[in-house]
Structure formats: C-alpha cells, structure tokens
Design a protein around this motif. Structure first.
Motif, PDB file in Angstrom:
ATOM      1  N   ALA A 144       0.805  -1.223   0.000  1.00 35.15           N
ATOM      2  CA  ALA A 144       0.000   0.000   0.000  1.00 35.15           C
ATOM      3  C   ALA A 144       0.840   1.276   0.000  1.00 35.15           C
ATOM      4  CB  ALA A 144      -0.927   0.002   1.204  1.00 35.15           C
ATOM      5  N   LYS A 145       2.082   1.206   0.464  1.00 34.88           N
ATOM      6  CA  LYS A 145       2.926   2.395   0.574  1.00 34.88           C
ATOM      7  C   LYS A 145       4.141   2.282  -0.330  1.00 34.88           C
ATOM      8  CE  LYS A 145       1.981   3.132   5.472  1.00 34.88           C
ATOM      9  NZ  LYS A 145       2.598   3.185   6.793  1.00 34.88           N
ATOM     10  N   PRO A 146       4.432   3.304  -1.106  1.00 33.79           N
ATOM     11  CA  PRO A 146       5.643   3.275  -1.933  1.00 33.79           C
ATOM     12  C   PRO A 146       6.874   3.634  -1.103  1.00 33.79           C
ATOM     13  CG  PRO A 146       4.412   5.262  -2.376  1.00 33.79           C
ATOM     14  CD  PRO A 146       3.619   4.486  -1.368  1.00 33.79           C
ATOM     15  N   GLY A 147       7.492   2.652  -0.513  1.00 33.02           N
ATOM     16  CA  GLY A 147       8.664   2.855   0.318  1.00 33.02           C
ATOM     17  C   GLY A 147       8.874   1.643   1.204  1.00 33.02           C
ATOM     18  N   SER A 189       9.711   7.353  -9.462  1.00 32.66           N
ATOM     19  CA  SER A 189      10.243   6.663 -10.639  1.00 32.66           C
ATOM     20  C   SER A 189      10.700   5.235 -10.334  1.00 32.66           C
ATOM     21  CB  SER A 189      11.400   7.460 -11.240  1.00 32.66           C
ATOM     22  OG  SER A 189      12.438   7.611 -10.282  1.00 32.66           O
ATOM     23  N   ILE A 190      10.562   4.785  -9.081  1.00 31.67           N
ATOM     24  CA  ILE A 190      10.986   3.433  -8.691  1.00 31.67           C
ATOM     25  C   ILE A 190       9.780   2.634  -8.231  1.00 31.67           C
ATOM     26  CG2 ILE A 190      12.416   2.076  -7.106  1.00 31.67           C
ATOM     27  CD1 ILE A 190      14.291   4.459  -6.889  1.00 31.67           C
ATOM     28  N   ARG A 191       9.699   1.378  -8.695  1.00 29.32           N
ATOM     29  CA  ARG A 191       8.640   0.453  -8.279  1.00 29.32           C
ATOM     30  C   ARG A 191       9.248  -0.897  -7.962  1.00 29.32           C
ATOM     31  NH1 ARG A 191       5.634  -1.785 -11.648  1.00 29.32           N
ATOM     32  NH2 ARG A 191       6.665  -1.117 -13.514  1.00 29.32           N
ATOM     33  N   LEU A 192       8.734  -1.540  -6.905  1.00 24.14           N
ATOM     34  CA  LEU A 192       9.132  -2.915  -6.597  1.00 24.14           C
ATOM     35  C   LEU A 192       8.320  -3.821  -7.510  1.00 24.14           C
ATOM     36  CD1 LEU A 192      10.743  -4.875  -4.791  1.00 24.14           C
ATOM     37  CD2 LEU A 192       8.804  -4.859  -3.233  1.00 24.14           C
ATOM     38  N   ASN A 193       8.988  -4.636  -8.325  1.00 22.39           N
ATOM     39  CA  ASN A 193       8.311  -5.496  -9.296  1.00 22.39           C
ATOM     40  C   ASN A 193       7.597  -6.658  -8.629  1.00 22.39           C
ATOM     41  OD1 ASN A 193       9.404  -3.894 -11.272  1.00 22.39           O
ATOM     42  ND2 ASN A 193      10.955  -5.354 -11.891  1.00 22.39           N
ATOM     43  N   ALA A 194       6.529  -7.097  -9.261  1.00 24.62           N
ATOM     44  CA  ALA A 194       5.790  -8.261  -8.774  1.00 24.62           C
ATOM     45  C   ALA A 194       6.615  -9.537  -8.910  1.00 24.62           C
ATOM     46  CB  ALA A 194       4.474  -8.400  -9.542  1.00 24.62           C
ATOM     47  N   SER A 195       7.625  -9.539  -9.770  1.00 20.89           N
ATOM     48  CA  SER A 195       8.469 -10.729  -9.969  1.00 20.89           C
ATOM     49  C   SER A 195       9.471 -10.930  -8.838  1.00 20.89           C
ATOM     50  CB  SER A 195       9.197 -10.641 -11.302  1.00 20.89           C
ATOM     51  OG  SER A 195      10.079  -9.538 -11.306  1.00 20.89           O
ATOM     52  N   SER A 196       9.519 -10.002  -7.895  1.00 25.78           N
ATOM     53  CA  SER A 196      10.432 -10.141  -6.758  1.00 25.78           C
ATOM     54  C   SER A 196       9.975 -11.291  -5.872  1.00 25.78           C
ATOM     55  CB  SER A 196      10.433  -8.864  -5.921  1.00 25.78           C
ATOM     56  OG  SER A 196      10.903  -7.783  -6.673  1.00 25.78           O
ATOM     57  N   SER A 228      11.938  -1.579 -10.770  1.00 25.67           N
ATOM     58  CA  SER A 228      11.923  -0.873 -12.054  1.00 25.67           C
ATOM     59  C   SER A 228      12.292   0.574 -11.783  1.00 25.67           C
ATOM     60  CB  SER A 228      10.531  -0.920 -12.679  1.00 25.67           C
ATOM     61  OG  SER A 228      10.194  -2.226 -13.035  1.00 25.67           O
ATOM     62  N   THR A 229      13.240   1.085 -12.567  1.00 30.39           N
ATOM     63  CA  THR A 229      13.653   2.480 -12.440  1.00 30.39           C
ATOM     64  C   THR A 229      13.570   3.142 -13.812  1.00 30.39           C
ATOM     65  OG1 THR A 229      16.004   2.146 -12.915  1.00 30.39           O
ATOM     66  CG2 THR A 229      15.282   1.790 -10.630  1.00 30.39           C
ATOM     67  N   SER A 230      13.835   4.422 -13.849  1.00 32.84           N
ATOM     68  CA  SER A 230      13.787   5.145 -15.125  1.00 32.84           C
ATOM     69  C   SER A 230      14.878   4.692 -16.087  1.00 32.84           C
ATOM     70  CB  SER A 230      13.905   6.648 -14.881  1.00 32.84           C
ATOM     71  OG  SER A 230      15.169   6.948 -14.323  1.00 32.84           O
ATOM     72  N   SER A 231      15.934   4.065 -15.551  1.00 30.46           N
ATOM     73  CA  SER A 231      17.039   3.624 -16.411  1.00 30.46           C
ATOM     74  C   SER A 231      17.144   2.102 -16.514  1.00 30.46           C
ATOM     75  CB  SER A 231      18.358   4.209 -15.894  1.00 30.46           C
ATOM     76  OG  SER A 231      18.572   3.820 -14.558  1.00 30.46           O
ATOM     77  N   GLY A 232      16.084   1.385 -16.149  1.00 30.23           N
ATOM     78  CA  GLY A 232      16.095  -0.071 -16.251  1.00 30.23           C
ATOM     79  C   GLY A 232      15.872  -0.732 -14.910  1.00 30.23           C
ATOM     80  N   GLU A 233      16.173  -2.028 -14.850  1.00 25.93           N
ATOM     81  CA  GLU A 233      15.944  -2.799 -13.626  1.00 25.93           C
ATOM     82  C   GLU A 233      17.168  -2.777 -12.717  1.00 25.93           C
ATOM     83  OE1 GLU A 233      13.611  -6.726 -13.208  1.00 25.93           O
ATOM     84  OE2 GLU A 233      15.718  -7.341 -13.252  1.00 25.93           O
ATOM     85  N   ARG A 234      16.922  -2.672 -11.421  1.00 23.34           N
ATOM     86  CA  ARG A 234      17.974  -2.804 -10.407  1.00 23.34           C
ATOM     87  C   ARG A 234      17.532  -3.865  -9.434  1.00 23.34           C
ATOM     88  NH1 ARG A 234      20.790   2.684  -8.830  1.00 23.34           N
ATOM     89  NH2 ARG A 234      22.009   1.211  -7.610  1.00 23.34           N
ATOM     90  N   THR A 235      18.490  -4.584  -8.880  1.00 12.69           N
ATOM     91  CA  THR A 235      18.164  -5.662  -7.963  1.00 12.69           C
ATOM     92  C   THR A 235      18.869  -5.480  -6.626  1.00 12.69           C
ATOM     93  OG1 THR A 235      19.976  -7.034  -8.774  1.00 12.69           O
ATOM     94  CG2 THR A 235      17.826  -7.349  -9.827  1.00 12.69           C
ATOM     95  N   VAL A 236      18.240  -6.030  -5.596  1.00  9.85           N
ATOM     96  CA  VAL A 236      18.837  -6.146  -4.276  1.00  9.85           C
ATOM     97  C   VAL A 236      18.813  -7.630  -3.950  1.00  9.85           C
ATOM     98  CG1 VAL A 236      18.629  -5.578  -1.829  1.00  9.85           C
ATOM     99  CG2 VAL A 236      18.065  -3.863  -3.556  1.00  9.85           C
TER     100      VAL A 236
END
Length: 134
Positions: A62-65, A84-91, A113-121
């Motif tokens: 529910a919260k972006p963060g 500009s950042i979203r946690l993907n459902a594929s995580s 997902s970011t403005s410049s592509g995917e980043r992972t943790v």
C-alpha cells in the motif's frame, strides 16, 4: 526576422538542456535511494545483532517505500521511495528479515523498475550479505 530566428534557436536549446537536466536529477535521486536502502539494510543487521532482537526492512504494497521494524511489533522508521521506482511483482522478497544473531531469515532477490532499467537487491543466505546492483 533574424532576431526571431536567434531567439527561437536559444529557446529550443534551453528546453533541451532543461529536459536532460531533469532526467539526470531523476537518476541521481534513484541512486541516492538505493545507497540509502543499502545503508539501512546494513544498519538493520547491526541493530539486530546488538539489540538481540529481529529487525525487518519491509516493503508494503500500500505504501511506496519501506519501513524498519524491530522485533516484528515495534516500529522503527519509514522511508519513501521516489515515484520513478517500483518494486516489481516478480520479486521473491518483500522484506529483509534479520534474526537476533544478525543472520538472514530468507534469501532472495528484490527487483525494482527504475527510469534507467531494472535494479536488484540480492540477499544471500547465511550472515546476511546484501548486494545492490548498479
């Protein structure tokens, strides 16, 4: 007439500079967010070890963060995520859970997902090594 052409050329050049500056600022904001997330994860791990309690860095739907929670019930602090950042459902992870001894509870990968592509943790099993992609 010539003055109008010069003025138009200057206006177009200025608008291109502003557009490129906005995308550069968005990239910097995203980089700052991931650097802060990495620091917060390391801090959560050190807190779990020093306090002898579990500490969780959790991303809520529910919260972006994310929020840092001590012992599953005591709230710590929350951080907002840039638009500009979203946690993907594929995580396969939505939280980084450190047990009281500082080790990780569940390994996995969070994909953003970011403005410049995917980043992972990526969270590795064992002593909780966390890798944030660039």
């Amino acid at each position: 007439m010539e003055m109008l052409l010069v003025l138009m050329a200057v206006g177009i050049s200025a608008s291109l500079v502003v557009a490129s500056a906005a995308s550069l600022e968005r990239k910097r904001e995203e980089d700052r967010f991931f650097a802060l997330l990495e620091q917060d994860i390391h801090y959560a791990q050190s807190q779990s070890y020093s306090l002898g309690t579990s500490v969780v860095v959790v991303f809520r739907v529910a919260k972006p963060g994310y929020e840092v929670v001590y012992g599953l019930t005591r709230p710590g602090y929350a951080r907002a995520m840039p638009e500009s950042i979203r946690l993907n459902a594929s995580s396969n992870l939505r939280e980084v859970y450190f047990m009281a001894n500082g080790s990780i509870h569940q390994p996995g990968t969070m994909r953003f997902s970011t403005s410049s592509g995917e980043r992972t943790v990526t969270v590795h099993l064992g002593k909780g090594r966390v890798v944030v992609s660039k």
